[in-house]
Design a protein around this motif. Sequence first.
Motif, PDB file in Angstrom:
ATOM      1  N   SER A 144      -7.838  -5.087 -21.441  1.00  0.00           N
ATOM      2  CA  SER A 144      -6.577  -5.788 -20.963  1.00  0.00           C
ATOM      3  C   SER A 144      -5.471  -5.458 -22.197  1.00  0.00           C
ATOM      4  O   SER A 144      -4.981  -6.388 -22.825  1.00  0.00           O
TER       5      SER A 144
ATOM      6  N   GLY B  88       2.307  -6.564 -14.618  1.00  0.00           N
ATOM      7  CA  GLY B  88       2.204  -6.064 -13.443  1.00  0.00           C
ATOM      8  C   GLY B  88       1.180  -4.676 -13.427  1.00  0.00           C
ATOM      9  O   GLY B  88       0.351  -4.469 -12.445  1.00  0.00           O
TER      10      GLY B  88
ATOM     11  N   ASP C  97      -4.429 -13.180 -13.361  1.00  0.00           N
ATOM     12  CA  ASP C  97      -5.396 -13.074 -12.192  1.00  0.00           C
ATOM     13  C   ASP C  97      -6.334 -14.319 -12.431  1.00  0.00           C
ATOM     14  O   ASP C  97      -7.266 -14.503 -13.142  1.00  0.00           O
TER      15      ASP C  97
ATOM     16  N   GLY D  31      -2.294  -6.232 -14.153  1.00  0.00           N
ATOM     17  CA  GLY D  31      -2.847  -7.173 -13.065  1.00  0.00           C
ATOM     18  C   GLY D  31      -3.084  -8.736 -13.600  1.00  0.00           C
ATOM     19  O   GLY D  31      -4.053  -9.168 -13.262  1.00  0.00           O
ATOM     20  N   SER D  32      -2.034  -8.851 -14.458  1.00  0.00           N
ATOM     21  CA  SER D  32      -2.344 -10.422 -14.878  1.00  0.00           C
ATOM     22  C   SER D  32      -1.088 -11.144 -14.659  1.00  0.00           C
ATOM     23  O   SER D  32       0.039 -10.597 -14.308  1.00  0.00           O
TER      24      SER D  32
ATOM     25  N   GLN E  41      -8.755  -8.810 -12.645  1.00  0.00           N
ATOM     26  CA  GLN E  41      -7.419  -7.921 -12.667  1.00  0.00           C
ATOM     27  C   GLN E  41      -7.627  -6.793 -11.719  1.00  0.00           C
ATOM     28  O   GLN E  41      -7.368  -5.569 -12.064  1.00  0.00           O
TER      29      GLN E  41
ATOM     30  N   ASP F 110      -6.019  -6.159  -9.212  1.00  0.00           N
ATOM     31  CA  ASP F 110      -4.580  -5.655  -8.848  1.00  0.00           C
ATOM     32  C   ASP F 110      -3.782  -4.680  -9.785  1.00  0.00           C
ATOM     33  O   ASP F 110      -2.605  -4.654  -9.627  1.00  0.00           O
ATOM     34  N   GLY F 111      -4.558  -4.315 -11.127  1.00  0.00           N
ATOM     35  CA  GLY F 111      -4.189  -3.641 -11.912  1.00  0.00           C
ATOM     36  C   GLY F 111      -5.078  -2.779 -12.530  1.00  0.00           C
ATOM     37  O   GLY F 111      -6.176  -2.733 -12.057  1.00  0.00           O
TER      38      GLY F 111
ATOM     39  N   TYR G 279       3.485  -0.559 -10.171  1.00  0.00           N
ATOM     40  CA  TYR G 279       3.237  -1.822 -10.509  1.00  0.00           C
ATOM     41  C   TYR G 279       4.301  -2.733  -9.488  1.00  0.00           C
ATOM     42  O   TYR G 279       5.481  -2.282  -9.221  1.00  0.00           O
TER      43      TYR G 279
END
Length: 403
Positions: free
Chosen positions: A88, A65, A71, A68-69, A76, A78-79, A399
């Motif tokens: 990452s 969260g 995706d 963002g994975s 990514q 959203d993270g 998250y």
Amino acid sequence: MFGQEIFRMPIRSTVTPAVGRRLIQTKRQHSLPAAYYRGGTSRAVFFNQKDLPAHRKDWDTIFRGVIGSPDPYGRQLDGLGGGISSLSKVCVVGKSTHRDADVDYTFVSLGIKNTNVDYSSNCGNMISAVGPFAVDSQLFALQEESAGSASVRIHNSNTGKIIHSSFPVVEGEAASSGDFSIDGVAGTAARVQLDFINPAGSATGQLLPTGAVIDTIDGIEATCIDVANPCVFVRAEDLGVEGNLTPDEITANPDLLVRLDSIRRQAGVKMGLAETPAAVPGSVPKICLVSTSSASNERATELKQTSADVDLVARALSVGQPHKAVPITVALALAAAARVPGSTVADVVNNKPVDAAGITIGHASGNLLVGANFDADGALSSATVFRTSRRLFEGRIYYKNDG
């Protein structure tokens, strides 16, 4: 009168629930104390281990969260991930459980388009930020007599190895400004010295896990070596490609990527990392193309390097992606392999080093000097590299947990 009458029609909703669609209840986001650091040519979210759940099995959902994975778009957005393997990442630092260390450090690599959360490898770049984080978060107490600098002993829980991190401090915090620069990062910063103590056998317990200097895999000679991380080195020439391909050119060559992944997975089995090629982790072993310093040097001007600047050329892959620089653990393994007679690296390295302190590696973003030290019995005692790091933010990270 007609003009004074008010007509009230019943209001009917025209929105119908989507058939077969899972309804997700709206809820508040979760949050935790965290920090964000650049370490070398990578970035990662840092957590103090005491702020995370006690059981590691509960970490995976949090980390996915935060980063963002998965995706499917590979960005990514959203993270805090950046759509490439070097961005990452998550680092967890806590009180040491090792008698020879001041802090414990756990590195976590996350898949971008998939749900993979990998604890099997170490990240040499992010280690450069572990000591500064320990000081900044007061996990490591500075001594008055050494107020201008700090030396933090780090226990990497992924490999069980010890790394000594030395760097300047200012007013109780890790210094960020300085005159030291590394290729791949704009500007200058404070220098961080990393000494990897007895780095051989990080995952397998042996410098040469297969028992051989050369293994032939898919008809290609490979050297499998375990220093800081398990690595596989193959000569670019043997694969019929130039040694200084750009990351984009490697990505655009799917046949090469398939061949390298096949070699990497078979090497992982030979090194004892998994029982089958399919079960080999995505993060280890690392695989790297090596070539002579003078091989196909058409881009030397662009990279501000000539054959006289470097001792060998390397192109590393990480989690299936060409790396824009060279991972520090791969650089350490290269330095060690260069000293192993008959290895694929020793075969291409300059026998008159550019710098007597170690070997200078030409990578996709510039050069890197790394040293390897062997004792009188021929065992690898330590390896040293210099990096920079910087705290980018600290506070609370939010998250979602829709699982």
